[in-house]
Write a protein that holds these residues in place. Structure first.
Motif, PDB file in Angstrom:
ATOM      1  N   SER A  95      58.403  27.448 -17.861  1.00 27.39           N
ATOM      2  CA  SER A  95      57.421  26.645 -17.135  1.00 27.39           C
ATOM      3  C   SER A  95      56.967  25.449 -17.963  1.00 27.39           C
ATOM      4  CB  SER A  95      56.218  27.514 -16.756  1.00 27.39           C
ATOM      5  OG  SER A  95      55.266  26.782 -16.024  1.00 27.39           O
ATOM      6  N   THR A 100      60.705  25.515 -14.024  1.00 22.55           N
ATOM      7  CA  THR A 100      60.371  26.342 -12.870  1.00 22.55           C
ATOM      8  C   THR A 100      59.645  25.500 -11.825  1.00 22.55           C
ATOM      9  OG1 THR A 100      58.186  26.968 -13.713  1.00 22.55           O
ATOM     10  CG2 THR A 100      60.048  28.362 -14.361  1.00 22.55           C
ATOM     11  N   LYS A 101      59.630  25.990 -10.595  1.00 16.90           N
ATOM     12  CA  LYS A 101      58.761  25.403  -9.577  1.00 16.90           C
ATOM     13  C   LYS A 101      57.421  26.116  -9.749  1.00 16.90           C
ATOM     14  CE  LYS A 101      62.628  24.568  -6.387  1.00 16.90           C
ATOM     15  NZ  LYS A 101      62.780  23.123  -6.631  1.00 16.90           N
ATOM     16  N   LYS A 102      56.490  25.470 -10.413  1.00 19.95           N
ATOM     17  CA  LYS A 102      55.264  26.127 -10.872  1.00 19.95           C
ATOM     18  C   LYS A 102      54.486  26.788  -9.744  1.00 19.95           C
ATOM     19  CE  LYS A 102      54.657  23.039 -14.847  1.00 19.95           C
ATOM     20  NZ  LYS A 102      55.035  24.031 -15.876  1.00 19.95           N
ATOM     21  N   GLU A 105      55.421  30.506  -9.184  1.00 18.62           N
ATOM     22  CA  GLU A 105      55.262  31.513 -10.233  1.00 18.62           C
ATOM     23  C   GLU A 105      54.171  32.510  -9.853  1.00 18.62           C
ATOM     24  OE1 GLU A 105      54.532  29.827 -14.088  1.00 18.62           O
ATOM     25  OE2 GLU A 105      55.993  28.221 -13.770  1.00 18.62           O
ATOM     26  N   ALA A 226      59.791  33.521 -10.228  1.00 18.69           N
ATOM     27  CA  ALA A 226      59.638  32.127  -9.810  1.00 18.69           C
ATOM     28  C   ALA A 226      60.979  31.545  -9.383  1.00 18.69           C
ATOM     29  CB  ALA A 226      59.059  31.277 -10.946  1.00 18.69           C
ATOM     30  N   ASP A 229      63.421  25.111 -11.014  1.00 16.89           N
ATOM     31  CA  ASP A 229      63.311  23.722 -10.555  1.00 16.89           C
ATOM     32  C   ASP A 229      64.658  23.107 -10.187  1.00 16.89           C
ATOM     33  OD1 ASP A 229      61.463  21.389 -10.216  1.00 16.89           O
ATOM     34  OD2 ASP A 229      62.847  20.512 -11.674  1.00 16.89           O
ATOM     35  N   ASN A 266      50.099  29.989 -11.391  1.00 14.64           N
ATOM     36  CA  ASN A 266      49.723  28.571 -11.481  1.00 14.64           C
ATOM     37  C   ASN A 266      49.058  28.131 -10.215  1.00 14.64           C
ATOM     38  OD1 ASN A 266      50.827  27.186 -14.049  1.00 14.64           O
ATOM     39  ND2 ASN A 266      52.507  28.521 -13.416  1.00 14.64           N
TER      40      ASN A 266
END
Length: 266
Positions: A95, A100-102, A105, A226, A229, A266
């Motif tokens: 992250s 990652t695509k926050k 998560e 998660a 990205d 997040n």
């Protein structure tokens, strides 16, 4: 005759190109979603992947290893779509690097840490402050995940340190690349005792639990999940939702995990 042949070849080429153009999106949509998952999740996620395929006709491909190894592979450009870590540290690592695509998560599962022996062992243990783990080992070694990077090894070292017994066994370790490898050492009789997750012990009939480590002797065991990205697979979000769904819950619980009803990280 030559002109007709040329026209035929042109028509054939155009047809092939049209077919390729039509089929290409379908192939992209049918590409399996690739999940990178901690080794301790194998039984549960294998079962869920099979259920998802039966329900949708689409495939989930899963790669299992230590969370640390998977995170490093993702950092190196591995084409994974979803990551499930056995601890918060390695999810935070990715992250923090923007991998990652926050917003996706979240903590998914919890687990316990246990001491296992082979199924025929006569060892018994009360895991408490100052317990004599070295004596329980006899002439053997303690199997556990690599203590500086593999989450089960990190939790194990923290617990042994908290209980005041780390120094008595730190030179008698059989460190493994992941928790399932540590489990196998005990199951095969190559190590008399090992530290693994409760779910691993349940998954292997060759071992038995001889003690459970106090929850307050190590950080909470949390498995976050998660989307990554770099994922472009249109089915990835649906697979993520399935792995978090009410349908998945009894599968996780059946393997001994605790399902965490917690907000996103997040």
């Amino acid at each position: 005759m030559l002109i007709n042949r040329r026209r035929w070849l042109q028509s054939l080429t155009a047809g092939v190109m049209l077919a390729a153009a039509v089929l290409a999106p379908a192939r992209a949509e049918d590409k399996p979603v690739l999940v990178f998952a901690a080794a301790s999740l194998k039984n549960a996620v294998d079962e869920l992947a099979a259920a998802y395929t039966k329900e949708t006709g689409k495939t989930i491909q899963v790669s299992y290893a230590a969370s640390s190894a998977l995170a490093k592979q993702i950092e190196g450009g591995a084409p994974a779509d979803i990551f499930i870590s056995a601890d918060l540290k390695w999810m935070a690592y990715l992250s923090g690097k923007g991998l990652t695509k926050k917003e996706t998560e979240r903590p998914l599962l919890g687990n316990e840490l246990v001491l296992v022996a082979s199924k025929d062992s006569t060892v018994t243990a009360t895991i408490e402050k100052g317990f004599d783990l070295a004596a329980l080992l006899g002439d053997g070694r303690l199997a556990m995940g690599e203590v500086s990077s593999v989450p089960a090894g990190v939790y194990g070292k923290a617990s042994l340190t908290s209980l005041g017994v780390w120094d008595s066994v730190k030179d008698r370790l059989a460190q493994a690349e992941n928790v399932r490898a540590a489990l196998a050492l005990v199951s095969r009789g190559e190590a008399p005792l090992g530290i693994v997750y409760a779910t691993d012990a349940r998954a292997d009939p060759g071992v038995k639990v001889v003690g459970t480590f106090p929850a307050d002797s190590h950080d909470p065991i949390v498995y976050p999940i998660a989307l990554l990205d770099a994922s472009t697979n249109p089915d990835a979000a649906a697979v993520l939702a399935f792995l978090e769904s009410a349908t998945a819950r009894p599968v996780y619980e059946g393997q001994g995990f605790t399902v965490l009803d917690a907000p996103k990280t997040n």
